[in-house]
Design an enzyme around this catalytic site. Structure first.
Site, PDB file in Angstrom:
ATOM      1  N   GLU A 151       4.810  26.282  36.163  1.00 50.85           N
ATOM      2  CA  GLU A 151       5.270  26.144  37.541  1.00 50.85           C
ATOM      3  C   GLU A 151       4.387  26.914  38.515  1.00 50.85           C
ATOM      4  O   GLU A 151       4.137  26.448  39.635  1.00 50.85           O
ATOM      5  CB  GLU A 151       6.714  26.657  37.669  1.00 50.85           C
ATOM      6  CG  GLU A 151       7.709  25.946  36.770  1.00 50.85           C
ATOM      7  CD  GLU A 151       7.934  26.650  35.449  1.00 50.85           C
ATOM      8  OE1 GLU A 151       9.095  26.802  35.058  1.00 50.85           O
ATOM      9  OE2 GLU A 151       6.924  27.050  34.811  1.00 50.85           O
TER      10      GLU A 151
ATOM     11  N   ASP B 285      -5.436  28.978  -7.833  1.00 49.88           N
ATOM     12  CA  ASP B 285      -6.487  28.473  -6.940  1.00 49.88           C
ATOM     13  C   ASP B 285      -7.224  29.566  -6.165  1.00 49.88           C
ATOM     14  O   ASP B 285      -8.317  29.317  -5.655  1.00 49.88           O
ATOM     15  CB  ASP B 285      -5.876  27.490  -5.928  1.00 49.88           C
ATOM     16  CG  ASP B 285      -5.288  26.266  -6.598  1.00 49.88           C
ATOM     17  OD1 ASP B 285      -5.717  25.947  -7.716  1.00 49.88           O
ATOM     18  OD2 ASP B 285      -4.384  25.639  -6.014  1.00 49.88           O
TER      19      ASP B 285
ATOM     20  N   ARG C  39     -10.202  26.102   8.707  1.00 50.29           N
ATOM     21  CA  ARG C  39     -11.631  25.829   8.659  1.00 50.29           C
ATOM     22  C   ARG C  39     -11.940  24.438   9.219  1.00 50.29           C
ATOM     23  O   ARG C  39     -12.763  23.704   8.685  1.00 50.29           O
ATOM     24  CB  ARG C  39     -12.142  25.958   7.209  1.00 50.29           C
ATOM     25  CG  ARG C  39     -11.952  27.348   6.621  1.00 50.29           C
ATOM     26  CD  ARG C  39     -12.591  27.513   5.259  1.00 50.29           C
ATOM     27  NE  ARG C  39     -12.028  26.628   4.261  1.00 50.29           N
ATOM     28  CZ  ARG C  39     -10.897  26.849   3.611  1.00 50.29           C
ATOM     29  NH1 ARG C  39     -10.178  27.921   3.884  1.00 50.29           N
ATOM     30  NH2 ARG C  39     -10.470  25.983   2.704  1.00 50.29           N
TER      31      ARG C  39
ATOM     32  N   GLY D 241       3.417  26.273  -4.400  1.00 52.23           N
ATOM     33  CA  GLY D 241       3.450  25.101  -5.268  1.00 52.23           C
ATOM     34  C   GLY D 241       4.816  24.469  -5.478  1.00 52.23           C
ATOM     35  O   GLY D 241       5.737  24.654  -4.685  1.00 52.23           O
TER      36      GLY D 241
ATOM     37  N   VAL E  47       8.036  26.530  -5.193  1.00 53.74           N
ATOM     38  CA  VAL E  47       8.272  26.941  -3.810  1.00 53.74           C
ATOM     39  C   VAL E  47       8.823  25.769  -3.000  1.00 53.74           C
ATOM     40  O   VAL E  47       9.802  25.902  -2.262  1.00 53.74           O
ATOM     41  CB  VAL E  47       6.970  27.476  -3.173  1.00 53.74           C
ATOM     42  CG1 VAL E  47       7.158  27.705  -1.677  1.00 53.74           C
ATOM     43  CG2 VAL E  47       6.546  28.769  -3.864  1.00 53.74           C
TER      44      VAL E  47
END
Length: 382
Positions: A52, A200, A207, A297, A300
């Protein structure tokens, strides 16, 4: 009612998509007394001027006796910036059209009431559903006291997220990976279980090609198994790494994580003996985290689905067929016994992403979702 002026304000609001959190995205359009657009603005960053104020400054004296279209109820309190309601009144605006009320219970209605008490005409409900969709994360944080939760899954055509040996890099293709990084850019935080860290060793950073910040990194680690030399501590990122654990983790491990640059947060265990997702979401909300991207994974993901903590779903499905009972599926756990108890996604969108297929949808509100907020059509009040 979906007016063209409010559509313009919504388009302006979307320009702040990556920079306003933990504030909502807001756009504003000022019309002169004759109906000409004389000022526009949007909220650009948290702590900066509100939409505003930008629009009123651009309009100047032409705002007098004019109208203001704004996508969210103007604030009536002093935070990092002065109240927008006072600026609207001082500019001589006579009519204010608002897409939706501010959902924050602490401020809801205050701005509208103040404007009406000052003699301005106020309408609420123009393009309300679009405004709610735009700021679903802010609504979840305001009304449910937790972040908006998005589940992201990458799987094969037969629903596997890895082979029986744990090989999962990469199931989906480059174009899908680029989309995943845009999701990271959109969310305040990203969450994985310790199993993903051990398998992993991801950095959990953004990225993508466009400018963006790294999300806050969140790890669920019931027993304290995250290595202090994990990539989440090695990457050159200003984003903090929060590790939620329970009493089952050792004090020595907690000290090692703190030394590595992480923050250990001890919470209760749920009935299954793992980190309480409820407490994790509550802690994130207390830190003004509005949105959470859950990347796995399988255990989860199962926790978020079975406990009804998930709001949104993205699955990236590759044309691979992995097979095998030992290969993990996207959602672990016991699952449902009957089809009538299965979750059914709503408002599905399906499209190709290179060789992959992307399915996007929303979990049913189940009396908890901000998508239950009704569109408010108040009409004109003085």
């Amino acid at each position: 009612m979906d007016s063209s002026r409010m559509q313009r304000a919504l388009n302006l609001a979307r320009r702040g998509r990556y920079t306003t959190s933990p504030n909502p995205m807001v756009g504003a359009v000022v019309l002169s007394h004759s109906g000409e657009i004389v000022g526009e603005g949007y909220h650009r960053r948290a702590g900066g001027s509100h939409a505003e104020i930008f629009a009123l400054k651009q309009a100047g004296a032409k705002a007098r006796s004019g109208s203001l279209y704004v996508t969210l109820e103007p604030c009536n309190h002093t935070g990092r910036t002065p109240p927008c309601t006072d600026a609207i009144i001082a500019a001589g605006i006579r009519h204010v059209i608002i897409a939706m009320r501010d959902p924050n219970p602490e401020v809801k209605g205050g701005g509208i009431e103040h404007l009406r008490n000052a003699g301005l005409t106020v309408e609420v409900g123009d393009s309300a559903q679009q405004a709610q969709s735009l700021n679903h994360a802010f609504i979840a944080w305001s009304t449910l006291k937790r972040p908006w939760v998005t589940l992201k899954l990458a799987m094969s055509l037969d629903g596997k997220v890895a082979t029986k040996t744990g090989d999962s890099r990469y199931i989906t293709h480059n174009r899908s990976l680029a989309t995943v990084h845009e999701l990271r850019r959109l969310h305040d935080s990203i969450l994985v279980g310790v199993g993903t860290i051990l398998t992993d060793d991801p950095s959990l950073t953004y990225r993508g090609k466009s400018k963006g910040r790294d999300p806050i990194r969140v790890i669920l680690d019931t027993k304290g198994r995250t290595p202090p030399n994990a990539q989440v501590f090695q990457s050159n990122s200003s984003a903090p790494t929060l590790i939620f654990t329970t009493r089952q983790s050792s004090a020595d491990w907690q000290r090692d994580i703190f030394s590595a640059g992480g923050e250990v947060i001890e919470v209760s265990a749920d009935p299954s003996g793992t980190v309480s997702i409820r407490e994790v979401l509550s802690e994130l909300a207390s830190r003004h985290v509005l949105s959470l991207l859950v990347e796995g994974g399988p255990r989860v993901h199962a926790g978020f689905v079975t406990e009804n903590w998930a709001d949104e779903w993205y699955s990236f499905i590759s044309p691979l067929i992995i097979g095998g009972r030992a290969a993990p599926t996207a959602i672990a756990g016991d699952g449902v016994a009957f089809l009538k108890d299965a979750s059914v996604l709503e408002n599905l969108e399906i499209h190709k992403s290179g060789e992959d297929v992307v399915i996007h949808g929303y979990f049913p509100p189940a009396n908890k979702s901000p998508r239950l907020i009704n569109s408010e059509q108040e009409g004109t009040h003085v």
